[in-house]
Design a protein around this motif. Structure first.
Motif, PDB file in Angstrom:
ATOM      1  N   CYS A 176       0.812  -1.028   0.028  1.00  0.00           N
ATOM      2  CA  CYS A 176      -0.188  -0.131   0.066  1.00  0.00           C
ATOM      3  C   CYS A 176       0.942   1.248   0.072  1.00  0.00           C
ATOM      4  CB  CYS A 176      -0.847  -0.019   1.218  1.00  0.00           C
ATOM      5  SG  CYS A 176      -0.002   0.151   2.775  1.00  0.00           S
ATOM      6  N   GLY A 177       0.287   2.325  -0.303  1.00  0.00           N
ATOM      7  CA  GLY A 177       0.913   3.744  -0.026  1.00  0.00           C
ATOM      8  C   GLY A 177       0.382   4.273   1.281  1.00  0.00           C
ATOM      9  N   LEU A 178       1.127   5.375   1.606  1.00  0.00           N
ATOM     10  CA  LEU A 178       0.919   6.063   2.880  1.00  0.00           C
ATOM     11  C   LEU A 178       0.275   7.568   2.449  1.00  0.00           C
ATOM     12  CD1 LEU A 178       4.061   5.335   4.870  1.00  0.00           C
ATOM     13  CD2 LEU A 178       1.921   3.982   4.649  1.00  0.00           C
ATOM     14  N   LEU A 179      -0.626   7.937   3.030  1.00  0.00           N
ATOM     15  CA  LEU A 179      -1.215   9.385   3.226  1.00  0.00           C
ATOM     16  C   LEU A 179      -0.722   9.992   4.592  1.00  0.00           C
ATOM     17  CD1 LEU A 179      -4.916  10.505   2.572  1.00  0.00           C
ATOM     18  CD2 LEU A 179      -3.327  11.641   3.966  1.00  0.00           C
ATOM     19  N   LEU A 180       0.237  10.556   4.278  1.00  0.00           N
ATOM     20  CA  LEU A 180       0.792  11.356   5.413  1.00  0.00           C
ATOM     21  C   LEU A 180      -0.078  12.428   6.152  1.00  0.00           C
ATOM     22  CD1 LEU A 180       3.316  11.096   7.771  1.00  0.00           C
ATOM     23  CD2 LEU A 180       4.644  12.740   6.260  1.00  0.00           C
ATOM     24  N   ASP A 181      -0.662  12.458   7.255  1.00  0.00           N
ATOM     25  CA  ASP A 181      -1.335  13.674   7.830  1.00  0.00           C
ATOM     26  C   ASP A 181      -0.303  14.251   8.457  1.00  0.00           C
ATOM     27  OD1 ASP A 181      -2.664  15.562   9.518  1.00  0.00           O
ATOM     28  OD2 ASP A 181      -4.711  14.194   8.799  1.00  0.00           O
ATOM     29  N   VAL A 182       0.188  15.490   8.161  1.00  0.00           N
ATOM     30  CA  VAL A 182       1.281  16.048   9.022  1.00  0.00           C
ATOM     31  C   VAL A 182       0.863  16.761  10.068  1.00  0.00           C
ATOM     32  CG1 VAL A 182       2.827  18.318   8.629  1.00  0.00           C
ATOM     33  CG2 VAL A 182       2.426  16.864   6.642  1.00  0.00           C
ATOM     34  N   ASN A 183      -0.471  17.166  10.225  1.00  0.00           N
ATOM     35  CA  ASN A 183      -0.996  17.771  11.550  1.00  0.00           C
ATOM     36  C   ASN A 183      -1.109  16.733  12.419  1.00  0.00           C
ATOM     37  OD1 ASN A 183      -2.639  19.854  13.142  1.00  0.00           O
ATOM     38  ND2 ASN A 183      -4.142  17.955  12.978  1.00  0.00           N
ATOM     39  N   ASN A 184      -1.549  15.395  12.200  1.00  0.00           N
ATOM     40  CA  ASN A 184      -1.449  14.170  13.020  1.00  0.00           C
ATOM     41  C   ASN A 184      -0.141  13.587  13.459  1.00  0.00           C
ATOM     42  OD1 ASN A 184      -4.254  14.241  12.680  1.00  0.00           O
ATOM     43  ND2 ASN A 184      -4.348  12.354  11.325  1.00  0.00           N
ATOM     44  N   VAL A 185       0.765  13.940  12.651  1.00  0.00           N
ATOM     45  CA  VAL A 185       2.358  13.831  13.245  1.00  0.00           C
ATOM     46  C   VAL A 185       2.639  14.674  14.434  1.00  0.00           C
ATOM     47  CG1 VAL A 185       4.664  13.742  12.655  1.00  0.00           C
ATOM     48  CG2 VAL A 185       2.910  12.758  10.960  1.00  0.00           C
ATOM     49  N   TYR A 186       2.131  15.987  14.098  1.00  0.00           N
ATOM     50  CA  TYR A 186       2.618  17.007  15.312  1.00  0.00           C
ATOM     51  C   TYR A 186       1.835  16.837  16.394  1.00  0.00           C
ATOM     52  CZ  TYR A 186       3.100  21.290  17.709  1.00  0.00           C
ATOM     53  OH  TYR A 186       3.683  22.306  18.532  1.00  0.00           O
ATOM     54  N   VAL A 187       0.380  16.539  16.192  1.00  0.00           N
ATOM     55  CA  VAL A 187      -0.557  16.299  17.415  1.00  0.00           C
ATOM     56  C   VAL A 187       0.105  15.293  18.242  1.00  0.00           C
ATOM     57  CG1 VAL A 187      -2.661  15.465  17.906  1.00  0.00           C
ATOM     58  CG2 VAL A 187      -2.783  17.558  16.564  1.00  0.00           C
ATOM     59  N   ASN A 188       0.497  14.098  17.648  1.00  0.00           N
ATOM     60  CA  ASN A 188       0.757  12.885  18.303  1.00  0.00           C
ATOM     61  C   ASN A 188       2.246  13.089  19.104  1.00  0.00           C
ATOM     62  OD1 ASN A 188      -1.499  11.715  17.598  1.00  0.00           O
ATOM     63  ND2 ASN A 188      -0.534  10.177  16.182  1.00  0.00           N
ATOM     64  N   SER A 189       3.108  13.987  18.151  1.00  0.00           N
ATOM     65  CA  SER A 189       4.395  14.163  18.906  1.00  0.00           C
ATOM     66  C   SER A 189       4.493  15.077  20.023  1.00  0.00           C
ATOM     67  CB  SER A 189       5.306  14.973  17.717  1.00  0.00           C
ATOM     68  OG  SER A 189       4.813  16.290  17.740  1.00  0.00           O
ATOM     69  N   VAL A 190       3.335  15.801  20.224  1.00  0.00           N
ATOM     70  CA  VAL A 190       3.252  16.590  21.575  1.00  0.00           C
ATOM     71  C   VAL A 190       2.443  15.725  22.708  1.00  0.00           C
ATOM     72  CG1 VAL A 190       1.979  18.734  22.528  1.00  0.00           C
ATOM     73  CG2 VAL A 190       3.282  18.754  20.331  1.00  0.00           C
ATOM     74  N   ASN A 191       1.458  14.849  21.983  1.00  0.00           N
ATOM     75  CA  ASN A 191       0.470  14.381  23.058  1.00  0.00           C
ATOM     76  C   ASN A 191       1.277  13.142  23.624  1.00  0.00           C
ATOM     77  OD1 ASN A 191      -1.577  15.788  22.789  1.00  0.00           O
ATOM     78  ND2 ASN A 191      -2.510  14.350  21.438  1.00  0.00           N
ATOM     79  N   HIS A 192       2.433  12.638  22.772  1.00  0.00           N
ATOM     80  CA  HIS A 192       3.159  11.239  23.396  1.00  0.00           C
ATOM     81  C   HIS A 192       4.717  11.825  23.509  1.00  0.00           C
ATOM     82  CE1 HIS A 192      -0.612   9.531  22.542  1.00  0.00           C
ATOM     83  NE2 HIS A 192      -0.476   9.639  21.271  1.00  0.00           N
ATOM     84  N   GLY A 193       5.147  12.849  23.032  1.00  0.00           N
ATOM     85  CA  GLY A 193       6.609  13.126  23.602  1.00  0.00           C
ATOM     86  C   GLY A 193       7.658  12.799  22.715  1.00  0.00           C
ATOM     87  N   PHE A 194       7.303  12.505  21.280  1.00  0.00           N
ATOM     88  CA  PHE A 194       8.319  11.836  20.593  1.00  0.00           C
ATOM     89  C   PHE A 194       8.744  13.102  19.660  1.00  0.00           C
ATOM     90  CE2 PHE A 194       4.421  10.401  17.966  1.00  0.00           C
ATOM     91  CZ  PHE A 194       4.736  11.336  16.829  1.00  0.00           C
TER      92      PHE A 194
END
Length: 292
Positions: A176-194
């Motif tokens: 499969c391919g990936l649809l990268l949601d940039v907002n979700n990457v940022y949201v998760n990086s703050v929420n989970h500290g990565f």
């Protein structure tokens, strides 16, 4: 002359499109704005006809179209819903969208459906389920599908790999391919500290077929800030910065502005798309110079 429902959708260009929601259909049909492509939610067209179908047909005669599913629950321990899959297959047959996408999540089990895109544990067992279900989906449709990373507000203690490693393995094993949601990457990086940059460098660039941008809300709690992926406001400056980093790491990709709640005037979405286009153009020129 072919029926409008047999008109093949045009390819999605490497440009900035807009998520088209029903309240804006009339404006788009009347004004025909200079938008490179539109994305629509697949489940809104699981019907035989009607006014919404007529509007969809009119739009896709003039614009490239991407279909984005939200309800297949690819990560559920249950088998895929045969009825849902059949309706999606018929929709794809009738509309031949340029891009088709779903989510790396679950949202239904035991005939109970939840109105959310729920995260998975990042384990070998969950990966096996996703690989099997994505394979079943692609076999049923006869085409490659993009799958999107979702926002999340908790992590599973028994996860054995980071999210980006899970996505990379899913793409490699299922094709499969990936649809990268940039907002979700940022949201998760703050929420989970990565480190968001580690996410970008940890996924295979060649697998990424589309990018998403959206707005989030910030809540303050005892443990610090919690970012909630609400799709109800403009893109945050921190996400714009991460979008620039994404383009630098992955290269230019078709990009979509998403806005699903408290919809503004269409002009606001066009303004967001113009801003994204500035970022995209800069990196397109940079990548062209490197290639030369």
């Amino acid at each position: 002359m072919p029926s409008p429902r047999n008109v093949r959708a045009q390819p999605v260009p490497t440009a900035v499109g807009i998520g088209l929601r029903p309240p804006h259909f009339g404006h788009v049909r009347e004004q025909r704005p200079a938008v490179p492509f539109f994305e629509l939610h697949s489940e809104n067209f699981f019907c035989a006809g009607g006014a919404l179908w007529d509007a969809f047909d009119a739009v896709r005669r003039d614009y490239p179209i991407s279909l984005h599913g939200v309800g297949l629950s690819l990560g559920s321990a249950d088998p895929l819903d045969a009825g849902h899959l059949g309706k999606l297959r018929e929709l794809v047959r009738r509309t031949e969208p340029a891009l088709l996408s779903e989510h790396v999540c679950w949202g239904a089990i035991g005939a109970r459906h939840y109105n959310d895109l729920l995260p998975l544990p990042y384990t070998d067992e969950a990966l096996d389920v996703m690989v099997a279900h994505v394979g079943q989906l692609q076999d049923a449709l006869g085409r490659r599908v993009l799958v999107e990373n979702v926002s999340s507000y908790l992590q599973f203690a028994h996860s054995t790999m980071p999210e980006w490693e899970f996505l990379a393995a899913l793409a490699a094993r299922s094709g499969c391919g990936l649809l990268l949601d940039v907002n979700n990457v940022y949201v998760n990086s703050v929420n989970h500290g990565f480190d968001a940059h580690a996410f970008l460098t940890g996924i295979p660039a060649a697998a990424v077929g589309e990018l998403h941008l959206a707005g989030f809300q910030r809540k303050e709690g005892r443990g610090g800030p919690l970012l909630i992926d609400t799709h109800d406001r403009r893109v945050n400056p921190a996400v714009w910065a991460l979008y620039a980093d994404t383009l630098a790491v992955l290269g230019p990709r078709p990009t979509l502005i998403e806005w699903d709640r408290d919809l503004p005037d269409f002009a606001v979405l066009e303004d967001e798309a113009r801003l994204a286009t500035k970022y995209l153009d800069v990196h397109a020129e940079s990548h062209a110079a490197v290639a030369a």
